[in-house]
Design an enzyme around this catalytic site. Structure first.
Site, PDB file in Angstrom:
ATOM      1  CB  CYS A   1     -11.043  -1.647   0.717  1.00  0.00           C
ATOM      2  SG  CYS A   1     -10.273  -1.353  -1.031  1.00  0.00           S
TER       3      CYS A   1
ATOM      4  CB  CYS B   1      -8.779  -4.201  -3.334  1.00  0.00           C
ATOM      5  SG  CYS B   1      -8.385  -3.168  -3.004  1.00  0.00           S
TER       6      CYS B   1
ATOM      7  CD  GLU C   1      -5.180  -5.617  -1.036  1.00  0.00           C
ATOM      8  OE1 GLU C   1      -5.016  -4.805  -1.592  1.00  0.00           O
ATOM      9  OE2 GLU C   1      -6.250  -5.869  -0.569  1.00  0.00           O
TER      10      GLU C   1
ATOM     11  CG  ASN D   1      -0.441  -0.300   2.597  1.00  0.00           C
ATOM     12  OD1 ASN D   1       0.520  -1.049   3.072  1.00  0.00           O
ATOM     13  ND2 ASN D   1      -1.045   0.473   3.450  1.00  0.00           N
ATOM     14  CB  ILE D   2       1.473   3.709  -2.002  1.00  0.00           C
ATOM     15  CG1 ILE D   2       2.734   2.724  -2.686  1.00  0.00           C
ATOM     16  CG2 ILE D   2       2.444   5.185  -2.539  1.00  0.00           C
ATOM     17  CD1 ILE D   2       3.138   2.507  -4.313  1.00  0.00           C
ATOM     18  CD  GLU D   3      -0.912   4.553   4.429  1.00  0.00           C
ATOM     19  OE1 GLU D   3      -1.029   5.678   5.121  1.00  0.00           O
ATOM     20  OE2 GLU D   3      -2.102   4.322   5.021  1.00  0.00           O
TER      21      GLU D   3
HETATM   22  N1  THU Z   1      -5.439  -0.931   2.350  1.00  0.00           N
HETATM   23  C1  THU Z   1      -5.090  -2.710   1.378  1.00  0.00           C
HETATM   24  O1  THU Z   1      -3.427  -1.992   1.007  1.00  0.00           O
HETATM   25  N2  THU Z   1      -5.349  -3.624   1.285  1.00  0.00           N
HETATM   26  C2  THU Z   1      -6.945  -3.143   1.478  1.00  0.00           C
HETATM   27  O2  THU Z   1      -7.937  -3.891   0.845  1.00  0.00           O
HETATM   28  C3  THU Z   1      -7.443  -2.813   2.791  1.00  0.00           C
HETATM   29  C4  THU Z   1      -6.975  -1.150   2.615  1.00  0.00           C
HETATM   30  C5  THU Z   1      -4.250  -0.287   3.120  1.00  0.00           C
HETATM   31  C6  THU Z   1      -4.846   1.114   2.794  1.00  0.00           C
HETATM   32  C7  THU Z   1      -4.254   2.232   3.587  1.00  0.00           C
HETATM   33  O3  THU Z   1      -2.720   2.294   3.103  1.00  0.00           O
HETATM   34  C8  THU Z   1      -4.806   1.299   5.145  1.00  0.00           C
HETATM   35  O4  THU Z   1      -4.623   0.039   4.133  1.00  0.00           O
HETATM   36  C9  THU Z   1      -5.497   1.886   5.627  1.00  0.00           C
HETATM   37  O5  THU Z   1      -6.136   1.741   5.137  1.00  0.00           O
END
Ligand code: THU
Length: 136
Positions: free
Chosen positions: A90, A93, A55, A42-44
């Site tokens: 989520c 995804c 994903e 994940n990349i915020e």
């Molecule tokens: N996140 C994911 O990488 N995958 C998911 O399916 C659910 C959420 C990440 C997004 C964000 O960086 C962090 O989790 C908190 O929501």
């Protein structure tokens, strides 16, 4: 590629998570029919909405490299990088998975670094809206 091997790739991918805002570190490993594994983390973003889940990073890497067919994906994640139960994909995804995969696509969700729960995309997204609903 065994399920446990794919889970290990997802766990390793958590190392590259960029998540200074949530501190949730997530990794994904996607097995394509070609036999190649595409990982993602994940990349915020400071503006929040540009954040991309692990994903989708894995899927978009694979699609952009020419992959068309997928076997299974492993997902691992946890607050501060500690896996403490499943980190379920989520809704966004799940919809992206449905764009490129059929109902029987396997989703492996790590419960610990070495144990996992296995479900299908249909379990995660029943009554899905799919490309077949638009392209007729
Ligand atoms: N996140 C994911 O990488 N995958 C998911 O399916 C659910 C959420 C990440 C997004 C964000 O960086 C962090 O989790 C908190 O929501």
């Amino acid at each position: 590629m065994t399920n446990n091997e794919l889970i290990s790739f997802a766990v390793k991918a958590m190392d590259n998570s960029y998540s200074p805002y949530s501190n949730c570190r997530v990794g994904a490993a996607l097995l394509a029919e070609s036999g190649k594994v595409y990982t993602g983390a994940n990349i915020e973003n400071a503006a929040f909405t540009p954040t991309v889940c692990a994903e989708r990073v894995a899927f978009f890497k694979a699609i952009s490299e020419g992959e068309k067919t997928f076997i299974k994906i492993a997902v691992a994640g946890g607050k501060n990088g500690v896996i403490n139960g499943i980190f379920a994909p989520c809704g966004v995804c799940r919809q992206v998975m449905r764009e490129f995969c059929k109902d029987d696509f396997q989703v492996l969700m790590a419960e610990s670094p070495s144990t996992y729960k296995e479900v299908t995309l249909k379990d995660l997204l029943p009554y899905s809206f799919s490309p077949e609903d638009v392209i007729k």
